[in-house]
Design an enzyme around this catalytic site. Structure first.
Site, PDB file in Angstrom:
ATOM      1  N   GLY A  37      50.558  25.484  20.586  1.00 23.52           N
ATOM      2  CA  GLY A  37      50.781  25.424  22.040  1.00 23.52           C
ATOM      3  C   GLY A  37      49.482  25.603  22.800  1.00 23.52           C
ATOM      4  O   GLY A  37      49.386  26.405  23.726  1.00 23.52           O
ATOM      5  N   ALA A  58      64.615  39.437  23.069  1.00 24.72           N
ATOM      6  CA  ALA A  58      65.042  39.583  21.668  1.00 24.72           C
ATOM      7  C   ALA A  58      64.107  38.787  20.753  1.00 24.72           C
ATOM      8  O   ALA A  58      63.740  39.251  19.666  1.00 24.72           O
ATOM      9  CB  ALA A  58      66.477  39.109  21.500  1.00 24.72           C
ATOM     10  N   THR A  59      63.685  37.603  21.212  1.00 23.93           N
ATOM     11  CA  THR A  59      62.771  36.812  20.367  1.00 23.93           C
ATOM     12  C   THR A  59      61.431  37.535  20.239  1.00 23.93           C
ATOM     13  O   THR A  59      60.817  37.555  19.170  1.00 23.93           O
ATOM     14  CB  THR A  59      62.535  35.376  20.900  1.00 23.93           C
ATOM     15  OG1 THR A  59      61.864  35.406  22.165  1.00 23.93           O
ATOM     16  CG2 THR A  59      63.832  34.602  21.020  1.00 23.93           C
ATOM     17  N   LYS A  60      60.974  38.147  21.326  1.00 21.53           N
ATOM     18  CA  LYS A  60      59.665  38.808  21.274  1.00 21.53           C
ATOM     19  C   LYS A  60      59.741  40.142  20.519  1.00 21.53           C
ATOM     20  O   LYS A  60      58.771  40.569  19.897  1.00 21.53           O
ATOM     21  CB  LYS A  60      59.107  38.989  22.691  1.00 21.53           C
ATOM     22  CG  LYS A  60      58.807  37.659  23.396  1.00 21.53           C
ATOM     23  CD  LYS A  60      57.824  36.795  22.610  1.00 21.53           C
ATOM     24  CE  LYS A  60      57.411  35.541  23.351  1.00 21.53           C
ATOM     25  NZ  LYS A  60      56.457  34.707  22.609  1.00 21.53           N
ATOM     26  N   ASN A  91      51.268  30.897  19.151  1.00 18.83           N
ATOM     27  CA  ASN A  91      51.352  31.093  20.597  1.00 18.83           C
ATOM     28  C   ASN A  91      52.474  30.285  21.262  1.00 18.83           C
ATOM     29  O   ASN A  91      53.063  30.745  22.234  1.00 18.83           O
ATOM     30  CB  ASN A  91      49.999  30.721  21.220  1.00 18.83           C
ATOM     31  CG  ASN A  91      50.071  30.556  22.715  1.00 18.83           C
ATOM     32  OD1 ASN A  91      50.109  31.541  23.467  1.00 18.83           O
ATOM     33  ND2 ASN A  91      50.127  29.310  23.188  1.00 18.83           N
ATOM     34  N   SER A 120      47.751  23.149  24.433  1.00 19.69           N
ATOM     35  CA  SER A 120      47.428  22.137  25.442  1.00 19.69           C
ATOM     36  C   SER A 120      47.387  22.747  26.841  1.00 19.69           C
ATOM     37  O   SER A 120      46.851  22.145  27.768  1.00 19.69           O
ATOM     38  CB  SER A 120      48.464  21.000  25.394  1.00 19.69           C
ATOM     39  OG  SER A 120      49.770  21.507  25.583  1.00 19.69           O
ATOM     40  N   VAL A 173      56.463  22.864  16.445  1.00 17.42           N
ATOM     41  CA  VAL A 173      56.359  23.939  15.452  1.00 17.42           C
ATOM     42  C   VAL A 173      57.704  24.622  15.176  1.00 17.42           C
ATOM     43  O   VAL A 173      57.788  25.484  14.305  1.00 17.42           O
ATOM     44  CB  VAL A 173      55.257  24.975  15.797  1.00 17.42           C
ATOM     45  CG1 VAL A 173      53.885  24.345  15.744  1.00 17.42           C
ATOM     46  CG2 VAL A 173      55.501  25.653  17.119  1.00 17.42           C
ATOM     47  N   SER A 219      55.296  39.571  23.999  1.00 19.89           N
ATOM     48  CA  SER A 219      55.400  39.725  25.450  1.00 19.89           C
ATOM     49  C   SER A 219      55.803  41.162  25.752  1.00 19.89           C
ATOM     50  O   SER A 219      56.498  41.799  24.945  1.00 19.89           O
ATOM     51  CB  SER A 219      56.471  38.790  26.008  1.00 19.89           C
ATOM     52  OG  SER A 219      56.805  39.182  27.325  1.00 19.89           O
ATOM     53  N   TYR A 251      64.995  36.005  25.578  1.00 21.02           N
ATOM     54  CA  TYR A 251      63.532  35.980  25.426  1.00 21.02           C
ATOM     55  C   TYR A 251      63.032  37.302  24.846  1.00 21.02           C
ATOM     56  O   TYR A 251      62.222  37.326  23.919  1.00 21.02           O
ATOM     57  CB  TYR A 251      62.911  35.709  26.794  1.00 21.02           C
ATOM     58  CG  TYR A 251      61.394  35.605  26.800  1.00 21.02           C
ATOM     59  CD1 TYR A 251      60.752  34.511  26.232  1.00 21.02           C
ATOM     60  CD2 TYR A 251      60.621  36.595  27.409  1.00 21.02           C
ATOM     61  CE1 TYR A 251      59.366  34.398  26.268  1.00 21.02           C
ATOM     62  CE2 TYR A 251      59.237  36.496  27.446  1.00 21.02           C
ATOM     63  CZ  TYR A 251      58.617  35.398  26.882  1.00 21.02           C
ATOM     64  OH  TYR A 251      57.243  35.293  26.902  1.00 21.02           O
TER      65      TYR A 251
HETATM   66  P1  NAP Z   1      52.976  27.373  28.802  1.00 22.83           P
HETATM   67  O1  NAP Z   1      51.929  27.382  29.845  1.00 22.83           O
HETATM   68  O2  NAP Z   1      54.372  26.960  29.143  1.00 22.83           O
HETATM   69  O3  NAP Z   1      52.452  26.491  27.572  1.00 22.83           O
HETATM   70  C1  NAP Z   1      53.253  26.348  26.452  1.00 22.83           C
HETATM   71  C2  NAP Z   1      52.472  25.623  25.372  1.00 22.83           C
HETATM   72  O4  NAP Z   1      53.301  25.555  24.213  1.00 22.83           O
HETATM   73  C3  NAP Z   1      52.110  24.212  25.752  1.00 22.83           C
HETATM   74  O5  NAP Z   1      50.860  23.905  25.199  1.00 22.83           O
HETATM   75  C4  NAP Z   1      53.204  23.396  25.072  1.00 22.83           C
HETATM   76  O6  NAP Z   1      52.746  22.099  24.728  1.00 22.83           O
HETATM   77  C5  NAP Z   1      53.415  24.206  23.817  1.00 22.83           C
HETATM   78  N1  NAP Z   1      54.729  23.990  23.205  1.00 22.83           N
HETATM   79  C6  NAP Z   1      55.947  24.121  23.775  1.00 22.83           C
HETATM   80  N2  NAP Z   1      56.906  23.860  22.874  1.00 22.83           N
HETATM   81  C7  NAP Z   1      56.255  23.570  21.709  1.00 22.83           C
HETATM   82  C8  NAP Z   1      56.689  23.230  20.406  1.00 22.83           C
HETATM   83  N3  NAP Z   1      57.997  23.131  20.115  1.00 22.83           N
HETATM   84  N4  NAP Z   1      55.752  22.980  19.452  1.00 22.83           N
HETATM   85  C9  NAP Z   1      54.425  23.071  19.732  1.00 22.83           C
HETATM   86  N5  NAP Z   1      53.959  23.407  20.956  1.00 22.83           N
HETATM   87  C10 NAP Z   1      54.869  23.650  21.923  1.00 22.83           C
HETATM   88  O7  NAP Z   1      53.147  28.831  28.125  1.00 22.83           O
HETATM   89  P2  NAP Z   1      52.287  30.163  28.314  1.00 22.83           P
HETATM   90  O8  NAP Z   1      52.723  30.822  29.566  1.00 22.83           O
HETATM   91  O9  NAP Z   1      50.843  29.869  28.110  1.00 22.83           O
HETATM   92  O10 NAP Z   1      52.865  31.033  27.108  1.00 22.83           O
HETATM   93  C11 NAP Z   1      52.273  31.007  25.833  1.00 22.83           C
HETATM   94  C12 NAP Z   1      52.836  32.159  25.006  1.00 22.83           C
HETATM   95  O11 NAP Z   1      52.606  33.402  25.679  1.00 22.83           O
HETATM   96  C13 NAP Z   1      54.348  32.085  24.778  1.00 22.83           C
HETATM   97  O12 NAP Z   1      54.657  32.532  23.476  1.00 22.83           O
HETATM   98  C14 NAP Z   1      54.908  33.054  25.806  1.00 22.83           C
HETATM   99  O13 NAP Z   1      56.148  33.583  25.420  1.00 22.83           O
HETATM  100  C15 NAP Z   1      53.818  34.111  25.822  1.00 22.83           C
HETATM  101  N6  NAP Z   1      53.768  34.889  27.067  1.00 22.83           N
HETATM  102  C16 NAP Z   1      53.572  34.295  28.272  1.00 22.83           C
HETATM  103  C17 NAP Z   1      53.539  35.075  29.421  1.00 22.83           C
HETATM  104  C18 NAP Z   1      53.306  34.490  30.794  1.00 22.83           C
HETATM  105  O14 NAP Z   1      53.480  35.225  31.777  1.00 22.83           O
HETATM  106  N7  NAP Z   1      52.911  33.251  30.926  1.00 22.83           N
HETATM  107  C19 NAP Z   1      53.722  36.457  29.327  1.00 22.83           C
HETATM  108  C20 NAP Z   1      53.927  37.035  28.080  1.00 22.83           C
HETATM  109  C21 NAP Z   1      53.950  36.234  26.954  1.00 22.83           C
HETATM  110  P3  NAP Z   1      53.441  20.754  25.322  1.00 22.83           P
HETATM  111  O15 NAP Z   1      53.245  20.800  26.803  1.00 22.83           O
HETATM  112  O16 NAP Z   1      52.719  19.657  24.655  1.00 22.83           O
HETATM  113  O17 NAP Z   1      54.894  20.847  24.937  1.00 22.83           O
END
Ligand code: NAP
Length: 244
Positions: free
Chosen positions: A9, A154-156, A87, A11, A61, A139, A152
């Site tokens: 993830g 529960a997954t984390k 990620n 991108s 993934v 998270s 969410y």
């Molecule tokens: P995001 O901006 O929504 O980006 C998600 C990324 O995951 C994108 O690159 C997307 O690529 C990729 N992705 C989605 N489904 C996928 C799949 N099935 N296979 C491979 N790649 C996939 O997310 P983010 O906010 O950066 O979050 C990243 C991680 O941090 C997650 O695990 C999230 O739970 C955790 N997190 C985030 C926050 C927050 O506040 N943002 C807080 C705590 C934890 P495509 O666009 O190509 O699908």
């Protein structure tokens, strides 16, 4: 020789920031993604402009076969995987009484099973070198109850538990496993929240702001480095004081 890092993830958002940071640290980076071809190629171009090697690999993934194929392509090209940043994750907020089975399945398929699939395949390569680093993106929702995030969280929570057990299983083989538990981070995931929700969430962060993706990437960089060489099985919270 440069270490080979796979960031799932990568991108967008936190994954993108981690990919750029690990490249800055001198690693060759594999930018995994599932849909956003142009965004992934832009990250690769940015890394190459820094003078490091990078490759985009499209793979869902949550699909074990696609993960196997991704690892095959990476090892055919680079021979090894030294660092895995698990990620890629999704959030599907809804209250328990509204729970939709499709959302429940999607969250567990990606946020939990996807992490297992990638870890298992990467470890098969790390074993040979008796060294490796895995970082699982958790998270703060795994520790602080946020209404609407039953699934969410529960997954984390599962990510935290798997981190500890994987760390203990893999320590004898020179592989360290840690997790990072961010609070709210300024990414698309947070951008998509309704404005009133964002305001509500900001109020509970003592530092009064959401994290910048670079702040998460800095911690991931530390966990990949020898500066954390004695640390394994930990869940490191980075949340501006939210969980206090
Ligand atoms: P995001 O901006 O929504 O980006 C998600 C990324 O995951 C994108 O690159 C997307 O690529 C990729 N992705 C989605 N489904 C996928 C799949 N099935 N296979 C491979 N790649 C996939 O997310 P983010 O906010 O950066 O979050 C990243 C991680 O941090 C997650 O695990 C999230 O739970 C955790 N997190 C985030 C926050 C927050 O506040 N943002 C807080 C705590 C934890 P495509 O666009 O190509 O699908």
């Amino acid at each position: 020789m440069a270490r080979i890092a796979l960031v799932t993830g990568a991108s967008k958002g936190i994954g993108r920031a981690c990919a750029l940071r690990l490249a800055q640290d001198g690693m060759t980076v594999i930018v995994n993604y599932s849909h956003s071809d142009a965004d992934a190629e832009a990250v690769v171009a940015e890394i190459k402009a820094m003078g490091q090697d990078a490759m985009a690999v499209k793979a869902d993934v949550a699909d074990a076969d696609q993960v196997k194929e991704m690892i095959r392509v990476i090892t055919k090209t680079y021979g090894q995987i030294d660092v895995l940043v698990n990620n890629a994750g999704i959030v599907r907020d809804e209250f328990l009484l509204m729970l939709n089975k499709e959302n429940l399945d999607q969250c567990f398929e990606l946020n939990v099973k996807g992490y297992f699939f990638c870890a298992q395949q990467a470890v098969l390569k790390m074993f040979r070198k008796k060294s490796g680093v895995i970082i699982n993106m958790s998270s703060v929702s795994s520790m602080v109850a946020i209404p609407g995030q039953t699934v969410y969280s529960a997954t984390k929570g599962a990510v935290n538990s798997m981190t500890q057990t994987m760390a203990k299983e893999l320590a004898p083989y020179g592989i360290r496993v840690n997790a990072v538990a961010p609070g709210f981070v300024q990414t698309e995931m947070v951008d998509q929240l309704p404005p009133e929700k964002k305001e509500e969430y900001l109020k509970v962060v003592p530092m009064g702001r959401f994290a910048d993706v670079k702040e998460i990437a800095d911690l991931v960089s530390f966990l990949c480095s020898d500066a954390s060489s004695y640390m394994t099985g930990q869940v490191l919270v980075l949340d501006g004081g939210l969980s206090l």
